[in-house]
Design a protein around this motif. Structure first.
Motif: not given
Length: 208
Positions: A66-67, A81-82, A99-102, A107-109
């Motif tokens: 996980k980064l 990202i995982t 992954g997720t984007e905040v 929040v986008t997953s």
């Protein structure tokens, strides 16, 4: 086909080393990739991304990388990202990318899974060029999960082969909407409580 033992990625490619609780190297990862984002388009996965420690990240039958990082210009933008791996017999395979984007209040997953993501023999490393998974586009990657079984170094390299059925899902959660809904509910509840108290106070005054 496997290549020479101890394949070393180019120093120009961002890379990370993961150690377990006993300080044994359990994962070696190198990737040159971009992430497709909601507002910024494609951005590179940077070398300064940090590794998050996950429970079971260095297991003998499953592994997780996980980064996460902040955008260098917009510190309110956070990306994660995982990549997960799982052992099946004498080989392992990529199980899933997610992954997720905040970005501010949004929040986008996303998640990408396949029945036939690349695989390699346990103890070997997995290499690939021009591979796409969900919001990630890999120009090149070299993955060595389960490095405790490869002498804590990159093992023989196996070029990827991929296909099968891929599931890619995006989830959008607008936090601002949730906040507004919570505020409306709180205000409505407060109004009802205030009204009941006023009714009780009026009734008490009339009795006196």
């Amino acid at each position: 086909m496997p290549t020479d033992v101890g394949v070393t990625p180019s120093p120009d490619i961002p890379s990370w080393t993961v150690r377990d609780d006993s300080d044994t190297i359990c994962m070696l990862m190198a990737l040159n990739a971009t992430l497709e984002t909601l507002y910024l388009g494609q951005i590179p996965v940077p070398q300064y991304a940090s590794v998050d420690r996950l429970d079971g990240a260095c297991g003998s039958s499953s592994a997780y990388l996980k980064l996460h990082w902040l955008h260098w210009q917009r510190v309110s933008y956070t990306f994660t990202i995982t990549i997960s791996f799982e052992v099946h017999g004498s080989s392992y395979t990529i199980q899933e990318f997610n992954g997720t984007e905040v970005t501010g209040t949004t929040v986008t997953s996303w998640r990408s899974a396949s029945t036939n993501f690349p695989s390699a023999a346990v103890g070997h490393c997995m290499t690939c060029h021009d591979f796409e998974a969900g919001s990630l586009l890999f120009y090149y990657y070299q993955f060595q999960p389960f490095a405790q079984k490869s002498g804590e170094e990159y093992g023989k390299g196996e070029e990827c082969n991929s296909g099968g059925n891929t599931v890619h899902v995006n989830f959008f959660l607008i936090l601002a909407v949730i906040v507004v809904v919570v505020l409306i509910v709180a205000m409505a509840t407060g109004g009802v409580v205030f009204f009941i108290r006023m009714r009780k106070r009026t009734a008490y005054t009339q009795v006196q």
